[in-house]
Motif scaffolding. Sequence first.
Motif, PDB file in Angstrom:
ATOM      1  N   ASP A 163      -1.138 -95.237  -7.112  1.00 47.41           N
ATOM      2  CA  ASP A 163      -2.219 -95.387  -6.144  1.00 47.41           C
ATOM      3  C   ASP A 163      -3.096 -96.569  -6.487  1.00 47.41           C
ATOM      4  O   ASP A 163      -3.548 -97.304  -5.630  1.00 47.41           O
ATOM      5  CB  ASP A 163      -3.086 -94.129  -6.117  1.00 47.41           C
TER       6      ASP A 163
ATOM      7  N   LEU B 244      -2.291 -91.813 -14.952  1.00 51.50           N
ATOM      8  CA  LEU B 244      -1.492 -90.798 -14.255  1.00 51.50           C
ATOM      9  C   LEU B 244      -1.279 -91.136 -12.790  1.00 51.50           C
ATOM     10  O   LEU B 244      -0.198 -90.936 -12.246  1.00 51.50           O
ATOM     11  CB  LEU B 244      -2.192 -89.437 -14.377  1.00 51.50           C
ATOM     12  N   PHE B 245      -2.313 -91.667 -12.134  1.00 53.99           N
ATOM     13  CA  PHE B 245      -2.204 -91.999 -10.711  1.00 53.99           C
ATOM     14  C   PHE B 245      -2.058 -93.511 -10.532  1.00 53.99           C
ATOM     15  O   PHE B 245      -2.634 -94.111  -9.646  1.00 53.99           O
ATOM     16  CB  PHE B 245      -3.435 -91.509  -9.948  1.00 53.99           C
TER      17      PHE B 245
ATOM     18  N   VAL C 206      -3.672 -82.291 -26.918  1.00 51.47           N
ATOM     19  CA  VAL C 206      -2.998 -83.352 -26.161  1.00 51.47           C
ATOM     20  C   VAL C 206      -4.043 -84.134 -25.365  1.00 51.47           C
ATOM     21  O   VAL C 206      -5.057 -83.573 -24.952  1.00 51.47           O
ATOM     22  CB  VAL C 206      -1.923 -82.741 -25.230  1.00 51.47           C
ATOM     23  N   ILE C 207      -3.807 -85.422 -25.225  1.00 55.60           N
ATOM     24  CA  ILE C 207      -4.749 -86.265 -24.480  1.00 55.60           C
ATOM     25  C   ILE C 207      -4.118 -86.616 -23.125  1.00 55.60           C
ATOM     26  O   ILE C 207      -2.978 -87.088 -23.086  1.00 55.60           O
ATOM     27  CB  ILE C 207      -5.062 -87.546 -25.259  1.00 55.60           C
ATOM     28  N   PRO C 208      -4.842 -86.352 -22.023  1.00 56.03           N
ATOM     29  CA  PRO C 208      -4.276 -86.688 -20.702  1.00 56.03           C
ATOM     30  C   PRO C 208      -4.014 -88.185 -20.600  1.00 56.03           C
ATOM     31  O   PRO C 208      -4.832 -88.982 -21.066  1.00 56.03           O
ATOM     32  CB  PRO C 208      -5.382 -86.278 -19.725  1.00 56.03           C
ATOM     33  N   PRO C 209      -2.878 -88.570 -20.014  1.00 53.37           N
ATOM     34  CA  PRO C 209      -2.605 -90.006 -19.862  1.00 53.37           C
ATOM     35  C   PRO C 209      -3.603 -90.659 -18.921  1.00 53.37           C
ATOM     36  O   PRO C 209      -3.996 -90.058 -17.918  1.00 53.37           O
ATOM     37  CB  PRO C 209      -1.192 -90.037 -19.271  1.00 53.37           C
TER      38      PRO C 209
ATOM     39  N   ALA D 191     -22.921 -91.951  -7.303  1.00 51.18           N
ATOM     40  CA  ALA D 191     -21.926 -91.609  -8.331  1.00 51.18           C
ATOM     41  C   ALA D 191     -22.594 -91.226  -9.634  1.00 51.18           C
ATOM     42  O   ALA D 191     -22.220 -90.238 -10.282  1.00 51.18           O
ATOM     43  CB  ALA D 191     -20.992 -92.798  -8.549  1.00 51.18           C
TER      44      ALA D 191
ATOM     45  N   GLN E 193     -22.468 -87.684 -11.443  1.00 52.61           N
ATOM     46  CA  GLN E 193     -22.006 -87.589 -12.841  1.00 52.61           C
ATOM     47  C   GLN E 193     -23.026 -86.831 -13.683  1.00 52.61           C
ATOM     48  O   GLN E 193     -22.697 -85.897 -14.406  1.00 52.61           O
ATOM     49  CB  GLN E 193     -21.801 -89.004 -13.393  1.00 52.61           C
TER      50      GLN E 193
END
Lengths: 203, 280
Positions: free
Chosen positions: B68, B64-65, B58-61, B175, B179
Motif C-alpha cells: 500500500d 507489513l503493509f 516477537v517484534i511486528p515487522p 493526529a 495519539q
Amino acid sequence: MYAETLLDIAMNHSDSLITKAQNGDNRAQGKLVNLWYKRIYNYAFKYFGDHDEAMDVAQKTFITFHEKIWQLKDSEGFKAWLYRIASNHCHESVRKMNSASQHFASEYKAKDVNREATAAFFNPDKQYQRSELNSILQTALRTLNEEQREVVIMKEYEGLKFKEIAEVLTVSENTVKSRLYYGLGHLKKVLVAKNITTEILQS
Amino acid sequence: MNYTPDEVTLINYVYGELSGEDKAKIEAYLNENPDLAEEIQGVNDTRKIMAAYENKEVIPPADLFKSDLNISNSQNSSAWKMIMAVAASVSLILLVGFLTGFNTSYTDKGFQVGFDKSQSKSEEPIKLDQIEKLVRETLAQNREQQQRVFTSYLQILDSSNAAMLTKQKSELTTAINEQFKFDREQLDVYTQNLERKNAALVNQYFESSGLEQQVYVKNLLVDFTAYLEEQRIQDRDFYLNRLIDLKVASDLKQEETEQMLASIIKSVNNIPNEETTQNF
C-alpha cells in the motif's frame, strides 16, 4: 490468578481503534497490529512449533486484517474475527505442508528434538531446563490432532471464552468443550509417558 | 441414581463454570467414583504443567503493509513529478496567452502573430515610427499584463500554500491529539492500577509493620523484664555478699577486740604481782 497487564488492558479496550481502522485509518491499523501481533504469532507458534511458519501465518493474518477489516460488523467480535483469520491461515499452511509431504518430515524432526529434550530436562541449569520444558510441551501439543490442538491453544494460552472459540471455529460450544476434554486427556497421557509431573515442575 | 456426567459437564466443572446444585451433584459423583476423580485431578495437573509453556517475544515487522505504501509513494516518483511539471507549464503558457490576447492569423499578406486582434486586422500601410510606437506600446502592455498575471499567480500560490499549511496543521493537531488521547487513556488506566497497588502495598506494609512492631515491643518488654530481674538478682547477691563480708569482718574485729581486751585485762591483773615480787 491471571494478572492483567497494560497490554491486555489496551487490547480489551480498543473499540475506537477498530472503528478508525475500519474507516481506513492506517495509524489505527498499525496500532492494532502492534497490540495483537505477539498474540497471533504465539498462537501460530504453538500450533506449528516453528518460528518461520508462525511468522508467515502472523503476517498473512494481518494482511488479511488490513484488506478485510471493513467487513467486520461489530467491534466486540474483533478478537474472534482475528483468531478466525489466523486459524484459517494455519489450516491453509497445513494443507500446503501435507500436499508437499513436508508435514511428515517436520514430525520426524520434532520427535528427534523431543528425545533430546527429554534426556536433557534434568540438567541443573534452570534456564536450559525451561527452554527444554517448552520444547517438550510443544512436542506434546503437536501430538494432538488439529481440532483438539487449536481448541487447547485458544483456551489455555489465548484465554478465549468457550463462546468465542465456538465463533472462531464455527462449531457449537459443546463441541469445543468435548474437543478440549479429550485433548487435555491425551496431553495428560503424553506428559505422564515423558515423566513430566507437577512435582518436577515445582522442583 | 443413574446420573453420569458427560465430558461437557466435566469440562464445565474443571473450568469452574458450574455452581449450586450442578456442582454439588458432580462433586458427590466424584466422591463415589475415585477413578473419575483421579482423572479430573490429572486434567487439572495437565493444565498446570501446560501453563509453564512460555510465550515467545516477537517484534511486528515494520513494512507489513508495504504494498500500500508503494502505491501512495508512486505519486512522489520522479516520472510523476515530470509529468505534473510539463502539465503545469502548458497550463501556464495557455493562461498567459489567453490573458495577453495572443493570436495568430493567415491572410493574403502573410502569416501574422500578435497580442491584439484589432491591430492585427489593420488594412492601412503602417509607417516605421508607427511600428516602433506600436511595438513599444505593445511591449509595455505586455509587461503590465505579465506583471499582473505573475502577481495573481503568486497570490493564488500563496493562498493555496496557506490553505494547505492550515489543513496539514489541523490534521497534524488532530493526529497528535488522538495519539495523546490514546496514550492518556492508557496512562490513566495504568496510573489507577498503580495507585490501587500502591495503596494495597502501603496498607499491607502498615499492617505488617504494626504487627512486627507489636511483637518487637512485646519482646523488648519481656527482655527488659528479664534484664531487670537478672539485675535485681545480681544486686541482691552483691549486697548479700557484701553483708556477709561485713559480718565476717565485724566478727573478726570483735574477736580481735576481745583478744585485745583479754590481753589488757590479763596484763593489768599481772602488774601487782610483779610489783610485789620486785619489792621482795
